[in-house]
Design a protein around this motif. Structure first.
Motif, PDB file in Angstrom:
ATOM      1  N   PRO A   1       0.787  -1.323   0.040  1.00  0.00           N
ATOM      2  CA  PRO A   1       0.051  -0.086   0.149  1.00  0.00           C
ATOM      3  C   PRO A   1       0.829   1.283   0.216  1.00  0.00           C
ATOM      4  N   ALA A   2       2.117   1.279   0.530  1.00  0.00           N
ATOM      5  CA  ALA A   2       2.692   2.478   0.598  1.00  0.00           C
ATOM      6  C   ALA A   2       3.445   2.501  -0.655  1.00  0.00           C
ATOM      7  N   LEU A   3       3.934   1.792  -1.249  1.00  0.00           N
ATOM      8  CA  LEU A   3       4.576   1.834  -2.658  1.00  0.00           C
ATOM      9  C   LEU A   3       3.551   2.306  -3.546  1.00  0.00           C
ATOM     10  N   LEU A   4       2.206   1.888  -3.358  1.00  0.00           N
ATOM     11  CA  LEU A   4       1.115   2.385  -4.354  1.00  0.00           C
ATOM     12  C   LEU A   4       1.016   3.944  -4.264  1.00  0.00           C
ATOM     13  N   GLU A   5       1.092   4.266  -3.088  1.00  0.00           N
ATOM     14  CA  GLU A   5       0.876   5.816  -2.700  1.00  0.00           C
ATOM     15  C   GLU A   5       2.080   6.516  -3.309  1.00  0.00           C
ATOM     16  N   LEU A   6       3.190   5.929  -3.210  1.00  0.00           N
ATOM     17  CA  LEU A   6       4.433   6.690  -3.508  1.00  0.00           C
ATOM     18  C   LEU A   6       4.528   6.241  -5.169  1.00  0.00           C
ATOM     19  N   TRP A   7       4.128   5.557  -5.751  1.00  0.00           N
ATOM     20  CA  TRP A   7       4.118   5.505  -7.176  1.00  0.00           C
ATOM     21  C   TRP A   7       3.303   6.404  -7.760  1.00  0.00           C
ATOM     22  N   GLU A   8       2.364   6.657  -7.090  1.00  0.00           N
ATOM     23  CA  GLU A   8       1.545   7.946  -7.482  1.00  0.00           C
ATOM     24  C   GLU A   8       2.061   9.148  -7.218  1.00  0.00           C
ATOM     25  N   SER A   9       2.685   9.130  -6.159  1.00  0.00           N
ATOM     26  CA  SER A   9       2.984  10.730  -5.547  1.00  0.00           C
ATOM     27  C   SER A   9       4.426  10.555  -4.810  1.00  0.00           C
ATOM     28  N   ASP A  10       5.211  10.288  -5.370  1.00  0.00           N
ATOM     29  CA  ASP A  10       6.700  10.153  -4.676  1.00  0.00           C
ATOM     30  C   ASP A  10       7.039  11.426  -4.108  1.00  0.00           C
ATOM     31  N   GLY A  11       7.652  11.184  -2.965  1.00  0.00           N
ATOM     32  CA  GLY A  11       8.221  12.374  -1.941  1.00  0.00           C
ATOM     33  C   GLY A  11       6.933  12.704  -0.988  1.00  0.00           C
ATOM     34  N   LEU A  12       5.992  11.735  -0.706  1.00  0.00           N
ATOM     35  CA  LEU A  12       5.340  12.170   0.354  1.00  0.00           C
ATOM     36  C   LEU A  12       5.995  12.093   1.824  1.00  0.00           C
ATOM     37  N   THR A  13       5.169  12.796   2.768  1.00  0.00           N
ATOM     38  CA  THR A  13       6.005  12.560   3.997  1.00  0.00           C
ATOM     39  C   THR A  13       5.280  11.415   4.711  1.00  0.00           C
ATOM     40  N   GLN A  14       6.070  11.071   5.860  1.00  0.00           N
ATOM     41  CA  GLN A  14       5.536   9.804   6.628  1.00  0.00           C
ATOM     42  C   GLN A  14       3.959  10.096   7.214  1.00  0.00           C
ATOM     43  N   LYS A  15       3.629  11.498   7.538  1.00  0.00           N
ATOM     44  CA  LYS A  15       2.389  11.866   8.076  1.00  0.00           C
ATOM     45  C   LYS A  15       1.477  11.662   6.641  1.00  0.00           C
ATOM     46  N   GLN A  16       1.754  12.040   5.655  1.00  0.00           N
ATOM     47  CA  GLN A  16       0.768  11.889   4.393  1.00  0.00           C
ATOM     48  C   GLN A  16       0.568  10.586   4.397  1.00  0.00           C
ATOM     49  N   LEU A  17       1.407   9.758   4.349  1.00  0.00           N
ATOM     50  CA  LEU A  17       1.448   8.304   4.057  1.00  0.00           C
ATOM     51  C   LEU A  17       0.432   7.620   5.188  1.00  0.00           C
ATOM     52  N   VAL A  18       0.584   8.007   6.391  1.00  0.00           N
ATOM     53  CA  VAL A  18      -0.233   7.657   7.812  1.00  0.00           C
ATOM     54  C   VAL A  18      -1.936   8.035   7.450  1.00  0.00           C
ATOM     55  N   GLU A  19      -1.780   9.190   6.906  1.00  0.00           N
ATOM     56  CA  GLU A  19      -3.229   9.843   6.419  1.00  0.00           C
ATOM     57  C   GLU A  19      -3.790   9.082   5.350  1.00  0.00           C
ATOM     58  N   ARG A  20      -3.031   9.044   4.423  1.00  0.00           N
ATOM     59  CA  ARG A  20      -3.680   8.303   3.065  1.00  0.00           C
ATOM     60  C   ARG A  20      -4.028   6.675   3.137  1.00  0.00           C
TER      61      ARG A  20
ATOM     62  N   LYS B   1      14.707  11.899   2.417  1.00  0.00           N
ATOM     63  CA  LYS B   1      15.479  13.134   2.085  1.00  0.00           C
ATOM     64  C   LYS B   1      14.852  14.385   3.002  1.00  0.00           C
ATOM     65  N   LYS B   2      15.624  15.041   3.391  1.00  0.00           N
ATOM     66  CA  LYS B   2      14.988  16.328   4.064  1.00  0.00           C
ATOM     67  C   LYS B   2      14.231  17.141   3.145  1.00  0.00           C
ATOM     68  N   ASP B   3      13.156  17.708   3.559  1.00  0.00           N
ATOM     69  CA  ASP B   3      12.434  18.741   2.765  1.00  0.00           C
ATOM     70  C   ASP B   3      13.185  19.822   2.399  1.00  0.00           C
ATOM     71  N   ALA B   4      13.262  20.309   1.243  1.00  0.00           N
ATOM     72  CA  ALA B   4      13.941  21.576   0.827  1.00  0.00           C
ATOM     73  C   ALA B   4      13.402  22.871   1.755  1.00  0.00           C
ATOM     74  N   ASN B   5      12.182  22.903   1.884  1.00  0.00           N
ATOM     75  CA  ASN B   5      11.456  23.916   2.475  1.00  0.00           C
ATOM     76  C   ASN B   5      11.517  24.111   4.116  1.00  0.00           C
ATOM     77  N   ASP B   6      11.661  22.803   4.679  1.00  0.00           N
ATOM     78  CA  ASP B   6      11.596  22.647   6.128  1.00  0.00           C
ATOM     79  C   ASP B   6      12.426  21.523   6.304  1.00  0.00           C
ATOM     80  N   GLY B   7      13.448  21.901   7.072  1.00  0.00           N
ATOM     81  CA  GLY B   7      14.493  20.711   7.588  1.00  0.00           C
ATOM     82  C   GLY B   7      13.999  19.654   8.492  1.00  0.00           C
TER      83      GLY B   7
END
Length: 145
Positions: A39-58, A82-88
């Motif tokens: 399931p996590a791979l399905l989400e990442l294949w659709e939207s790579d670069g999600l946060t852990q929180k976003q995966l938990v919610e989805r 990877k660290k987020d470019a806008n929020d470390g």
């Protein structure tokens, strides 16, 4: 009133989920995947670069479960953090080349399992079955995005 498990939607849905999981496990194990990571791979294949929180919610799963799943995926070379470019403080979950390369064979395996498991239904019945499940899920969301 008697409880008849073969008339219980919850019991039947749980049983059907185990049937699908068993079949999918057999199909994706040769790829080095598990039904826990799928399931996590399905989400990442659709939207790579999600946060852990976003995966938990989805995926509507517990934070601790997702943390363990991501640790296994990282160990298995499917993702990197990877660290987020806008929020470390934020880490993005990104697929590795191996994780991306497994997309097509894993999805083909899932589609084959769906087709085989639902082969006792007509095409119309399959569409109605999926539509009914979507309706139930949509009206009982607990945080799925």
């Amino acid at each position: 009133m008697d409880f008849l498990k073969n008339q219980s939607a919850g019991y039947l849905a749980n049983h059907l989920a185990r049937i699908f999981a068993r079949g999918l496990t057999a199909r994706i194990k040769p790829l080095g995947l598990t039904t826990g990571t799928f399931p996590a791979l399905l989400e990442l294949w659709e939207s790579d670069g999600l946060t852990q929180k976003q995966l938990v919610e989805r995926l509507d799963i517990e934070q601790a479960t997702m943390a363990n799943t991501l640790a296994r995926m990282e160990r298995d070379g499917l993702i990197i953090r990877k660290k987020d470019a806008n929020d470390g403080r934020v880490q993005r979950i990104c697929l590795t080349e191996r994780g991306r390369d497994l997309r097509d064979p894993a999805i083909e395996a899932a589609m084959a399992e769906n087709l085989e498991t639902l082969s006792c239904l007509s095409e119309q019945e399959r569409r109605e079955f999926v539509t009914t499940m979507q309706k139930i899920i949509a009206t009982n969301r607990t945080g799925i995005v």
